[in-house]
Design an enzyme around this catalytic site. Structure first.
Site, PDB file in Angstrom:
ATOM      1  N   VAL A  11      -5.404   2.806  13.275  1.00 40.47           N
ATOM      2  CA  VAL A  11      -4.599   4.014  13.440  1.00 40.47           C
ATOM      3  C   VAL A  11      -4.733   4.924  12.216  1.00 40.47           C
ATOM      4  CG1 VAL A  11      -2.192   4.799  13.562  1.00 40.47           C
ATOM      5  CG2 VAL A  11      -3.004   3.001  15.082  1.00 40.47           C
ATOM      6  N   ASP A  30      -3.958   1.499   1.185  1.00 40.12           N
ATOM      7  CA  ASP A  30      -3.966   0.211   1.870  1.00 40.12           C
ATOM      8  C   ASP A  30      -3.960  -0.884   0.822  1.00 40.12           C
ATOM      9  OD1 ASP A  30      -4.843  -0.560   5.049  1.00 40.12           O
ATOM     10  OD2 ASP A  30      -4.889  -2.167   3.544  1.00 40.12           O
ATOM     11  N   THR A  84       2.691  -3.798  13.158  1.00 40.80           N
ATOM     12  CA  THR A  84       3.999  -4.272  13.626  1.00 40.80           C
ATOM     13  C   THR A  84       3.745  -5.458  14.564  1.00 40.80           C
ATOM     14  OG1 THR A  84       3.864  -2.475  15.256  1.00 40.80           O
ATOM     15  CG2 THR A  84       5.349  -2.132  13.400  1.00 40.80           C
ATOM     16  N   CYS A 256      -1.700  -4.575  20.618  1.00 40.68           N
ATOM     17  CA  CYS A 256      -0.668  -3.809  21.348  1.00 40.68           C
ATOM     18  C   CYS A 256      -0.142  -4.501  22.609  1.00 40.68           C
ATOM     19  CB  CYS A 256      -1.220  -2.439  21.716  1.00 40.68           C
ATOM     20  SG  CYS A 256      -1.616  -1.452  20.265  1.00 40.68           S
ATOM     21  N   ARG A 324      -7.791  -9.955  17.229  1.00 40.72           N
ATOM     22  CA  ARG A 324      -6.346 -10.225  17.171  1.00 40.72           C
ATOM     23  C   ARG A 324      -5.809 -10.526  18.569  1.00 40.72           C
ATOM     24  NH1 ARG A 324      -4.222  -5.124  13.871  1.00 40.72           N
ATOM     25  NH2 ARG A 324      -5.762  -4.167  15.237  1.00 40.72           N
TER      26      ARG A 324
HETATM   27  N1  NAD Z   1      -4.954  -0.518  17.111  1.00 42.17           N
HETATM   28  C1  NAD Z   1      -4.560   0.254  18.107  1.00 42.17           C
HETATM   29  O1  NAD Z   1      -5.313   0.485  19.039  1.00 42.17           O
HETATM   30  C2  NAD Z   1      -3.178   0.895  18.108  1.00 42.17           C
HETATM   31  C3  NAD Z   1      -2.925   1.878  19.056  1.00 42.17           C
HETATM   32  C4  NAD Z   1      -1.686   2.484  19.069  1.00 42.17           C
HETATM   33  C5  NAD Z   1      -0.709   2.071  18.173  1.00 42.17           C
HETATM   34  N2  NAD Z   1      -0.952   1.090  17.274  1.00 42.17           N
HETATM   35  C6  NAD Z   1       0.116   0.729  16.347  1.00 42.17           C
HETATM   36  O2  NAD Z   1      -0.144   1.324  15.082  1.00 42.17           O
HETATM   37  C7  NAD Z   1       0.254   0.471  14.018  1.00 42.17           C
HETATM   38  C8  NAD Z   1      -0.940   0.134  13.138  1.00 42.17           C
HETATM   39  O3  NAD Z   1      -1.890  -0.563  13.924  1.00 42.17           O
HETATM   40  P1  NAD Z   1      -3.402  -0.776  13.468  1.00 42.17           P
HETATM   41  O4  NAD Z   1      -4.127  -1.282  14.651  1.00 42.17           O
HETATM   42  O5  NAD Z   1      -3.918   0.416  12.761  1.00 42.17           O
HETATM   43  O6  NAD Z   1      -3.214  -1.971  12.424  1.00 42.17           O
HETATM   44  P2  NAD Z   1      -4.326  -2.533  11.437  1.00 42.17           P
HETATM   45  O7  NAD Z   1      -3.935  -3.941  11.161  1.00 42.17           O
HETATM   46  O8  NAD Z   1      -5.690  -2.220  11.933  1.00 42.17           O
HETATM   47  O9  NAD Z   1      -4.123  -1.676  10.119  1.00 42.17           O
HETATM   48  C9  NAD Z   1      -2.977  -1.685   9.375  1.00 42.17           C
HETATM   49  C10 NAD Z   1      -3.362  -1.591   7.906  1.00 42.17           C
HETATM   50  O10 NAD Z   1      -2.161  -1.528   7.156  1.00 42.17           O
HETATM   51  C11 NAD Z   1      -2.371  -2.224   5.954  1.00 42.17           C
HETATM   52  N3  NAD Z   1      -1.072  -2.549   5.395  1.00 42.17           N
HETATM   53  C12 NAD Z   1      -0.181  -3.480   5.803  1.00 42.17           C
HETATM   54  N4  NAD Z   1       0.932  -3.436   5.052  1.00 42.17           N
HETATM   55  C13 NAD Z   1       0.729  -2.453   4.141  1.00 42.17           C
HETATM   56  C14 NAD Z   1       1.503  -1.920   3.091  1.00 42.17           C
HETATM   57  N5  NAD Z   1       2.723  -2.368   2.832  1.00 42.17           N
HETATM   58  N6  NAD Z   1       0.983  -0.945   2.332  1.00 42.17           N
HETATM   59  C15 NAD Z   1      -0.260  -0.461   2.586  1.00 42.17           C
HETATM   60  N7  NAD Z   1      -1.031  -0.911   3.594  1.00 42.17           N
HETATM   61  C16 NAD Z   1      -0.539  -1.885   4.348  1.00 42.17           C
HETATM   62  C17 NAD Z   1      -3.209  -3.417   6.348  1.00 42.17           C
HETATM   63  O11 NAD Z   1      -3.918  -3.933   5.234  1.00 42.17           O
HETATM   64  C18 NAD Z   1      -4.132  -2.805   7.407  1.00 42.17           C
HETATM   65  O12 NAD Z   1      -5.356  -2.373   6.857  1.00 42.17           O
HETATM   66  C19 NAD Z   1       0.895  -0.734  14.692  1.00 42.17           C
HETATM   67  O13 NAD Z   1       2.264  -0.519  14.826  1.00 42.17           O
HETATM   68  C20 NAD Z   1       0.244  -0.742  16.072  1.00 42.17           C
HETATM   69  O14 NAD Z   1       1.047  -1.375  17.031  1.00 42.17           O
HETATM   70  C21 NAD Z   1      -2.183   0.500  17.211  1.00 42.17           C
END
Ligand code: NAD
Length: 404
Positions: A11, A30, A84, A256, A324
């Site tokens: 995201v 990050d 999350t 998700c 995942r």
């Molecule tokens: N992946 C998808 O397709 C998608 C689509 C829609 C919504 N979402 C939602 O968006 C959110 C993020 O998802 P994602 O897939 O990008 O996750 P992800 O795991 O790919 O990326 C999250 C990043 O956040 C970093 N991180 C974690 N805690 C941190 C902190 N305290 N400070 C700085 N960095 C930190 C992690 O190292 C990781 O690189 C989630 O709530 C998810 O449900 C994801």
């Protein structure tokens, strides 16, 4: 504007590229050092994030990936895009959201718009993020949610052309968030409150979870008379209204679909409301691999003990390296628990813990197609007349009828 994004995964990276390309100065934070160092070299694991674009944005000083959370100081907008997930009891784990909120509290002292893109249950912005960010700071921030809908690897729908649902805790927050997203999203929907936007995101993914559980059940029912659930869905999908197709599979994966409905269920129970359908769909999809294993045993007419089985594609969907919650990983474990000799092939994943991808083999008793990335060439199995079960959800045929 100076935009900080906390969390540079699927995201955060998509948002960073869109916001920087729209002319903002983007600070991406990050805590994963390797990820930041790869991004600085233009390397990304996210499909669609291209090296030359990253390098251009970095060299033009429009995108600064960093592990230093202090870098968010002086931002006009801070976006939370951290994971999350669910904990061991499959309850919401908001620890990353809480940590990100603390980072904002520590480093931001001027009026700033805080936006959450992370998926969570209604009230997370108002009751979790806002109090932490504002602690000892007073009322200087604005807050909005803009739940992300990105579908990594989807060549048709992206941040630019997918309607963004937005809502702020007050009018100014909504207005500022709409102004920001309008710079790179062609369509915005203003929800009447952040809780509506948060609940809508959970509904979208719960809708998928429930429908997938339904078609899997239909597949089990019709298999008793020797017909394929996939064919039944294909036939039903010719109805031009009132039906949306989902194909039978070995379950749901990714960050998700298996997770967000658990947030809805948790929220329902907090409100002392039943969520029977949501819970049942969660349960059915969680137990789906075991159901498929027994169907495979019935089909083969024997146990899997000693059989050499290779699984093709273990990512949770085609075109991504993301494992995942992948049901294919559960399938590998279940096959091993049934004492099969298991190998796997996935050109996008290559390695999981202590096991690695091996070439498609002909020295096997059974091949199983789960995630048919376009990079996988099944000729070797076809030429060798390998016994193969196609459990994939794509419409594409690979030379064997769909098993589910
Ligand atoms: N992946 C998808 O397709 C998608 C689509 C829609 C919504 N979402 C939602 O968006 C959110 C993020 O998802 P994602 O897939 O990008 O996750 P992800 O795991 O790919 O990326 C999250 C990043 O956040 C970093 N991180 C974690 N805690 C941190 C902190 N305290 N400070 C700085 N960095 C930190 C992690 O190292 C990781 O690189 C989630 O709530 C998810 O449900 C994801």
């Amino acid at each position: 504007m100076r935009i900080s994004i906390i969390g540079l995964g699927y995201v955060g990276q998509n948002l960073a590229v869109c916001a920087a390309s729209a002319g903002h100065e983007v600070i991406g934070i990050d805590l994963n050092y390797e990820l930041i160092s790869d991004l600085a070299k233009g390397k990304s694991f996210v499909p669609g994030i291209e090296e030359q674009i990253l390098l251009k944005l970095i060299s033009e000083q429009k995108f600064h990936p960093t592990i230093s959370s202090e870098a968010i100081t002086g931002s006009d907008i801070v976006v939370i895009a951290v994971p999350t997930p669910v904990d061991n009891l499959r309850k919401p784990d908001l620890s990353a959201v809480i940590k990100a909120s603390k980072i904002i509290n520590k480093h931001i002292s001027d009026p700033t718009l805080i936006i959450s893109e992370s998926t969570s249950y209604p009230g997370t912005l108002r009751n979790v993020i806002k109090p932490i960010v504002e602690e000892n700071k007073g009322n200087i921030f604005q807050f909005a949610v803009a739940p992300e809908r990105v579908d990594p690897g989807n060549s048709k729908w992206n941040i630019g052309n997918t309607t963004r649902v937005i809502s702020g805790l007050d009018d100014l927050a909504t207005r500022r968030a709409v102004e920001f997203y309008s710079g790179f999203c062609s369509s915005i929907y203003e929800a009447s409150s952040p809780e509506v936007a948060e609940a809508a995101k959970l509904l979208e993914n719960t809708f998928r979870q429930v429908n997938i559980a339904l078609v899997n059940e239909v597949s089990e029912i019709v298999s008793k008379i020797g017909i394929s659930g996939t064919e039944v869905v294909k036939a039903a999908a010719t109805k031009p209204f009132g039906f949306m197709k989902f194909y039978p599979s070995i379950g749901v994966g990714g960050h998700c679909i298996p997770v967000d409905p658990e947030y809805l269920s948790y929220f329902a129970h907090q409100q002392q409301v039943d969520s029977k359908l949501v819970d049942l769909a969660n349960e059915l999809n969680q137990g789906r691999v075991e159901q498929v294993i027994s169907r495979i045993k019935k089909y083969l007419g024997k146990d899997l003990n000693g059989l050499r089985i290779q699984v093709a594609g273990i990512a949770y969907k085609t075109g991504v390296s993301d494992i995942r919650e992948s049901p294919a990983i559960k399938l590998l474990d279940a096959l091993e628990n049934n004492h099969a000799t298991v190998s796997w092939h996935d050109p996008l994943v290559q390695k999981i813990e202590d096991s690695s991808s091996s070439n498609l083999s002909t020295e096997i008793d059974l091949g199983i197609i789960v995630t048919p990335h376009p990079e996988i060439d099944f000729t070797v199995w076809l030429n060798n007349r390998t016994r193969v079960l196609d459990l994939s959800v794509t419409e594409q045929e690979f030379g064997w009828p769909k098993f589910l």
